[in-house]
Design a protein around this motif. Structure first.
Motif, PDB file in Angstrom:
ATOM      1  N   SER A  14       0.839  -1.208   0.000  1.00 29.93           N
ATOM      2  CA  SER A  14       0.000   0.000   0.000  1.00 29.93           C
ATOM      3  C   SER A  14       0.872   1.256   0.000  1.00 29.93           C
ATOM      4  O   SER A  14       0.561   2.232  -0.691  1.00 29.93           O
ATOM      5  N   ILE A  18       0.794   4.027  -2.938  1.00 34.74           N
ATOM      6  CA  ILE A  18       0.536   5.446  -2.662  1.00 34.74           C
ATOM      7  C   ILE A  18       1.605   6.313  -3.331  1.00 34.74           C
ATOM      8  O   ILE A  18       1.304   7.361  -3.911  1.00 34.74           O
ATOM      9  N   GLY A  22       0.431   8.561  -6.296  1.00 30.54           N
ATOM     10  CA  GLY A  22       0.279   9.847  -5.618  1.00 30.54           C
ATOM     11  C   GLY A  22      -0.105  10.990  -6.546  1.00 30.54           C
ATOM     12  O   GLY A  22      -1.073  11.715  -6.297  1.00 30.54           O
ATOM     13  N   PHE A 100      -4.928   4.150   1.870  1.00 32.22           N
ATOM     14  CA  PHE A 100      -4.656   4.707   3.201  1.00 32.22           C
ATOM     15  C   PHE A 100      -5.352   3.878   4.284  1.00 32.22           C
ATOM     16  O   PHE A 100      -4.811   3.704   5.375  1.00 32.22           O
TER      17      PHE A 100
END
Length: 191
Positions: A14, A18, A22, A100
């Motif tokens: 994860s 990210i 992003g 998240f």
């Protein structure tokens, strides 16, 4: 042992996702702001491991006046979906903020998809097969076997299979099948 390994993999994967996604996530956030009024992120209570409630995060794809029910219960959900929301749902980009949730430990990459907090019948059926005893997933066996196009009973059957056969190889296969389904927009109901 597998549960600890799965959690370590969830954290690493994860975090890497990210980093990789992003900039695209920032771009999606900007487009949502330009497309419609309201927050960029949609938060909703969902039952997690052992049915403890957490806020699931998604990019908002519907107008802010949409009733807080499952998409199937809206009648004609297309009247509530934003212009950009249709694309985000079809491409599954609306799910990216759940990375998240995974990083924070509310979810796993693979597991039963979290039910709505008020889907009491589904939650009850999942209790019977042990699916509420593990972290819900960003993707799961039921998602790759039909996603939005299968009944709750079928979903619970697939959840049961996953709970009884959880292992690293099954998770890898589900991730692969998910990538294939997302690319082909298979099993997604957006209207």
């Amino acid at each position: 042992m597998f549960e600890a390994l799965k959690r370590v993999m969830d954290i690493i994967l994860s975090f890497l996702a990210i980093v990789v996604f992003g900039i695209p996530m920032l771009l999606v956030a900007l487009l949502i702001k330009l497309d419609s009024k309201g927050p960029v992120i949609f938060k909703q209570k969902r039952p997690g491991k052992d049915k403890s409630l957490f806020n699931i995060y998604k990019f908002r794809t519907m107008r802010t006046d949409t009733p807080n029910v499952s998409t199937e219960d809206l009648g004609d959900p297309s009247q509530y979906i934003t212009k950009l929301g249709m694309f985000l749902r079809k491409s599954s980009l609306d799910e990216l903020p759940q990375l998240f949730n995974i990083l924070m430990g509310h979810m796993s990459i693979v597991g039963p998809r979290p039910a709505l907090y008020n889907q009491y019948e589904l939650i009850g059926m999942r209790d019977e097969v042990g699916a509420n005893n593990i972290r819900p997933g960003l993707t799961g066996y039921a998602q790759v076997m039909g996603r939005d196009l299968i009944s709750d009973q079928e979903k619970v059957g697939f959840d049961k299979y996953y709970v009884e056969h959880m292992n690293l190889w099954l998770d890898v296969k589900i991730i692969w099948w998910t990538a294939k389904s997302v690319v082909n927009s298979e099993g997604v109901r957006v209207e």
